[in-house]
Structures are given as structure tokens and as C-alpha cells.
Motif scaffolding. Sequence first.
Motif, PDB file in Angstrom:
ATOM      1  N   THR A   6       0.839  -1.198   0.000  1.00 38.47           N
ATOM      2  CA  THR A   6       0.000   0.000   0.000  1.00 38.47           C
ATOM      3  C   THR A   6       0.873   1.246   0.000  1.00 38.47           C
ATOM      4  N   ASP A  27      -3.915   9.266  -2.013  1.00 42.93           N
ATOM      5  CA  ASP A  27      -5.280   8.748  -2.073  1.00 42.93           C
ATOM      6  C   ASP A  27      -6.201   9.697  -2.840  1.00 42.93           C
ATOM      7  N   GLU A  32      -3.220   4.071  -4.826  1.00 42.50           N
ATOM      8  CA  GLU A  32      -3.458   3.234  -3.656  1.00 42.50           C
ATOM      9  C   GLU A  32      -2.311   2.314  -3.282  1.00 42.50           C
ATOM     10  N   ASP A  33      -1.481   1.934  -4.259  1.00 41.85           N
ATOM     11  CA  ASP A  33      -0.421   0.976  -3.985  1.00 41.85           C
ATOM     12  C   ASP A  33       0.788   1.235  -4.886  1.00 41.85           C
TER      13      ASP A  33
END
Length: 101
Positions: A6, A27, A32-33
Motif C-alpha cells: 500500500t 489517495d 493506492e499501492d
Amino acid sequence: MPAPMTVAAWLESIKPGYGKRYAPFFDDLGIEDVEDIIRMRPERIDQLRDGLERAGIKPVQFDYIAGAIDACRRGVGEGRVPPKSPDVLRSPKKVRPPEAS
């Protein structure tokens, strides 16, 4: 295959406290990752930089993140490398060469 790291965990791997402090900015852009970091286009990186600068990120903190983004995009480890001049980001400031003595 394990799930990608993440953004919050990745930021924490750069420096403790960065996940909590800076993950919301990623975000907001849908990042997200680590897979998303690798695939960011230059204009998205510029948006991230602008958001972090408006929030008051210190230049050296951004250098750490920029260096890790570059490393991630080059496929180096988990993105943990010493901060260097960002390849994919606008340079935070110009460095003057040392004066000859």
C-alpha cells in the motif's frame, strides 16, 4: 502472488511517519499501492507535487519521496533508496557547482 504494498506502507518504508502524513495526498489522486506509483504519468506526479507543496511539505521531505518514486519506477527494491535528484519530477531547486579555489 502477494498484494502490492500500500502507499501508506510504502511511505512508511521511506521514513517513519510519512505514511500517516502523506498517504492522503496520494489517495486523493487514486494512488493506492506501489503498482499505481509505477504507472503514474508525469502530469499525475506534477499534481502530487503541487498538492504536497500547497500543504507545506519541506523540500527535503519531498526529495525523499521523489527519490523513492524514481526508484519504484526503475524497479529498485521496495522503493527504498537514498534521496537523489528526482528523475521524473521537476527539480526542487538548482544546485550551484562549488567555487574553484
